[in-house]
Design a protein around this motif. Structure first.
Motif, PDB file in Angstrom:
ATOM      1  N   PRO A   1     -12.022  -5.338 -25.379  1.00  0.00           N
ATOM      2  CA  PRO A   1     -11.523  -4.921 -23.967  1.00  0.00           C
ATOM      3  C   PRO A   1     -10.182  -4.765 -23.875  1.00  0.00           C
ATOM      4  CG  PRO A   1     -12.214  -7.376 -23.939  1.00  0.00           C
ATOM      5  CD  PRO A   1     -12.671  -6.758 -25.284  1.00  0.00           C
TER       6      PRO A   1
ATOM      7  N   GLY B   1     -13.738  -5.397 -13.457  1.00  0.00           N
ATOM      8  CA  GLY B   1     -15.421  -5.155 -13.319  1.00  0.00           C
ATOM      9  C   GLY B   1     -15.889  -3.407 -13.420  1.00  0.00           C
TER      10      GLY B   1
ATOM     11  N   LEU C   1     -16.628  -4.847 -21.519  1.00  0.00           N
ATOM     12  CA  LEU C   1     -16.302  -5.908 -20.410  1.00  0.00           C
ATOM     13  C   LEU C   1     -15.496  -6.886 -21.040  1.00  0.00           C
ATOM     14  CD1 LEU C   1     -20.127  -6.095 -19.037  1.00  0.00           C
ATOM     15  CD2 LEU C   1     -18.148  -5.152 -18.036  1.00  0.00           C
ATOM     16  N   PRO C   2     -14.573  -7.454 -20.011  1.00  0.00           N
ATOM     17  CA  PRO C   2     -13.546  -8.613 -20.523  1.00  0.00           C
ATOM     18  C   PRO C   2     -13.921  -9.876 -20.575  1.00  0.00           C
ATOM     19  CG  PRO C   2     -12.823  -7.719 -18.273  1.00  0.00           C
ATOM     20  CD  PRO C   2     -14.246  -6.981 -18.822  1.00  0.00           C
ATOM     21  N   THR C   3     -15.238 -10.067 -21.095  1.00  0.00           N
ATOM     22  CA  THR C   3     -15.976 -11.456 -20.894  1.00  0.00           C
ATOM     23  C   THR C   3     -15.242 -12.696 -21.586  1.00  0.00           C
ATOM     24  OG1 THR C   3     -17.872 -10.135 -21.173  1.00  0.00           O
ATOM     25  CG2 THR C   3     -18.191 -12.478 -21.135  1.00  0.00           C
ATOM     26  N   PRO C   4     -14.420 -12.325 -22.852  1.00  0.00           N
ATOM     27  CA  PRO C   4     -13.666 -13.511 -23.278  1.00  0.00           C
ATOM     28  C   PRO C   4     -12.586 -13.793 -22.478  1.00  0.00           C
ATOM     29  CG  PRO C   4     -13.744 -11.621 -24.777  1.00  0.00           C
ATOM     30  CD  PRO C   4     -14.467 -11.031 -23.596  1.00  0.00           C
TER      31      PRO C   4
ATOM     32  N   LEU D   1     -12.391 -13.627 -19.356  1.00  0.00           N
ATOM     33  CA  LEU D   1     -12.854 -14.336 -18.125  1.00  0.00           C
ATOM     34  C   LEU D   1     -13.075 -15.678 -18.290  1.00  0.00           C
ATOM     35  CD1 LEU D   1     -14.754 -11.625 -16.110  1.00  0.00           C
ATOM     36  CD2 LEU D   1     -12.433 -12.355 -15.689  1.00  0.00           C
ATOM     37  N   SER D   2     -13.891 -15.934 -19.471  1.00  0.00           N
ATOM     38  CA  SER D   2     -14.399 -17.260 -19.662  1.00  0.00           C
ATOM     39  C   SER D   2     -13.225 -18.037 -20.101  1.00  0.00           C
ATOM     40  CB  SER D   2     -15.171 -17.162 -20.769  1.00  0.00           C
ATOM     41  OG  SER D   2     -14.801 -16.707 -21.987  1.00  0.00           O
ATOM     42  N   SER D   3     -11.946 -17.646 -20.454  1.00  0.00           N
ATOM     43  CA  SER D   3     -10.831 -18.417 -20.915  1.00  0.00           C
ATOM     44  C   SER D   3     -10.228 -19.162 -19.414  1.00  0.00           C
ATOM     45  CB  SER D   3      -9.766 -17.591 -21.557  1.00  0.00           C
ATOM     46  OG  SER D   3      -8.612 -17.036 -20.749  1.00  0.00           O
TER      47      SER D   3
ATOM     48  N   ARG E   1     -14.005 -18.095 -15.350  1.00  0.00           N
ATOM     49  CA  ARG E   1     -14.673 -17.338 -14.312  1.00  0.00           C
ATOM     50  C   ARG E   1     -16.022 -16.845 -14.951  1.00  0.00           C
ATOM     51  NH1 ARG E   1     -11.254 -17.169  -9.286  1.00  0.00           N
ATOM     52  NH2 ARG E   1      -9.437 -17.359  -9.615  1.00  0.00           N
TER      53      ARG E   1
END
Ligand code: SF4
Ligand code: SF4
Lengths: 290, 187
Positions: free
Chosen positions: A253, A275, A280-283, A285-287, A290
């Motif tokens: 991302p 979004g 997708l910037p999943t890592p 957000l999880s940091s 979220r």
């Protein structure tokens, strides 16, 4: 509350809307105000210089003159716009003949360039005007454990403006550290992403992107941070085409520094335009849980 | 009778407003070529191109793809030990080749620049979909499909503009630009 004239630039209208959104949200949270420049026009990007130098200065000068009328320093978010506006301002200040010529044209829009304001990039405003300590003090969701590759690219640093260090800059790393993230070291952080070569010399640009993306991934980064819409689009939206061309499997991302700062300040992701990514910037957000 | 200008002088004249040192101060050290990220895709390296200019090899220089491949990243500029404005040189050669309509065939850059200028004259802003026409149709089927796929993904995420943006005081703006370049009836 310190106020600035804000130059969005053509790309943030749609392509980089998330940059605009996150710039607005984070500046508000940091206690500064961006006031959109009234009736701004295109800065000329790089394509204009091919055709006429004075014309490209006139395009920038109109924006500078509008900001002068407001008595506000002009802040750009796009690295390319920043470079054009900054150097047009500098050249016009140093060359009265050129300024006179341009002012004749500007009079058609009841404007006048006098050289009374400064041109800034938003990342510079964050670091120099707001200050890293003040930013750090407002962090509620530190990006702990997130490995970020700061991508400087070209035009924030180059051409050199004064005697600043264009070979070993650290301000992007420092900003990432202030929001709790880990800035990774990688060799290509100052290397060009290919800019508009993607349109005009595609094989060259895809090759350059591949080198750059691979260098960031190899350094262990989970996300690349940028301060320019053109770099963002090139690095993110063309990963598919790079993979197709070179048989690679890149999927990293690419977010704007304002989005990362915004998350650390506890601003909800959707308000930062998160979004709208193709990767997708999943890592990320999880940091922040979220 | 006026003396004929050497090619090197012609290029120097184009660079009169640049802030760098004259090309004749180049020591052919190759730092620029070692720095340039686009070198593998250029037919002549920046160092060589400068050598060719000084040697007056006009036809070869103008036929080269080097200056249209320059990404204007200014990396060579900040490292040149002689303080030569190499990126501006590349711009100057682009302008020269547009004026003379003398660029290598099949290059997209010149058409792209011209389309860009026209778009700005019309609206005061730049607009992706119009610009795309200058390069998309020159792509092969593969590239075209990939580009279309990227565009579709972007559209689905609401990242492509549908209507061309315009500034408000477009009439004043047009008059302002015509004070600098007479564009005939182009509107
Ligand atoms: S870096 Fe400068 S002096 Fe060295 S070859 Fe390139 S232009 Fe010439
Ligand atoms: S400005 Fe042009 S010639 Fe110089 S390093 Fe960048 S791409 Fe190469």
């Amino acid at each position: 509350m310190k106020e600035y004239a804000y130059y969005p630039g053509c790309s943030v209208e749609k392509m980089a809307l998330s940059y605009h959104m996150s710039a607005m949200e984070t500046t508000r949270a940091l206690g500064i105000q961006l006031k959109e420049l009234e009736d701004w026009n295109c800065c000329g990007t790089t394509a204009y210089f091919h055709v006429d130098q004075i014309l490209s200065h006139a395009l920038c000068a109109r924006n500078l003159a509008i900001a002068e009328r407001e008595k506000l320093d002009l802040v750009a978010v796009c690295a390319g716009c920043y470079k054009n506006l900054y150097f047009a301002n500098a050249h016009l200040k140093n060359d009265p003949d050129l300024a006179e010529h341009v002012n004749v044209a500007l009079s058609e829009d009841q404007l006048n360039f006098a050289g009374t304001i400064a041109v800034r990039h938003l990342i510079e405003v964050f670091i120099q005007d707001v200050g890293l300590e003040a930013i750090q003090a407002k962090v509620s969701h530190p990006l702990t454990g997130l490995h970020v590759a700061p991508y400087y690219g070209c035009q924030i640093l180059r051409p050199r403006k004064d005697h600043e260090d264009v070979e070993q800059p650290r301000f992007f790393e420092d900003l990432l550290t202030a929001i709790g993230a880990t800035a990774v070291e990688y060799p290509d952080r100052l290397r060009c992403c290919g800019s508009s070569l993607l349109l005009t010399s595609r094989p060259a640009a895809l090759g350059m992107l591949r080198t750059l993306l691979q260098s960031a991934v190899d350094s262990g980064a989970a996300v690349i941070a940028t301060a320019c819409p053109l770099c963002q689009v090139n690095l993110e939206c063309y990963q598919n085409q790079v993979n197709h061309e070179f048989g690679t499997d890149l999927s990293i991302p690419v977010l704007y520094f304002t989005q990362l700062v915004g998350l650390a300040l506890g601003i909800p992701p959707d308000k930062l335009g998160i979004g709208k990514e193709l990767v997708l910037p999943t890592p990320v957000l999880s940091s922040v849980g979220r | 009778m006026a003396e004929r200008l050497s090619f090197s002088d012609e290029v120097s004249n184009l660079l009169y407003a640049a802030h760098g040192n004259p090309l004749t101060t180049c020591i052919q050290c190759g730092t620029c070529s070692g720095t340039c990220p686009v070198v593998p895709y250029m037919d002549h390296t920046p160092r060589r191109l400068i050598g060719m200019i000084t040697a007056g090899l006009k036809e070869e220089v103008m036929a080269s793809n080097t200056y249209w491949s320059c990404a204007s990243c200014y990396h060579c500029n900040v490292r040149c030990p002689q303080g030569i404005d190499i990126a501006e040189l590349m711009y100057a050669l682009k302008r020269l080749s547009i004026w003379r309509a003398q660029h290598k065939e099949g290059l997209i850059g010149p058409v792209f620049s011209e389309t860009f200028v026209k778009t700005i004259f019309k609206s005061g802003r730049s607009y992706e979909p119009v610009l795309a026409t200058s390069y998309l149709f020159t792509f092969g089927v593969q590239e075209f499909l990939q580009e279309a796929q990227t565009a579709t993904s972007l559209m689905l995420k609401g990242r492509l503009p549908v209507l061309p943006p315009r500034i408000k005081r477009l009439d004043n703006f047009g008059r302002m630009l015509r004070r600098i370049i007479p564009m005939g009836d182009a509107k």
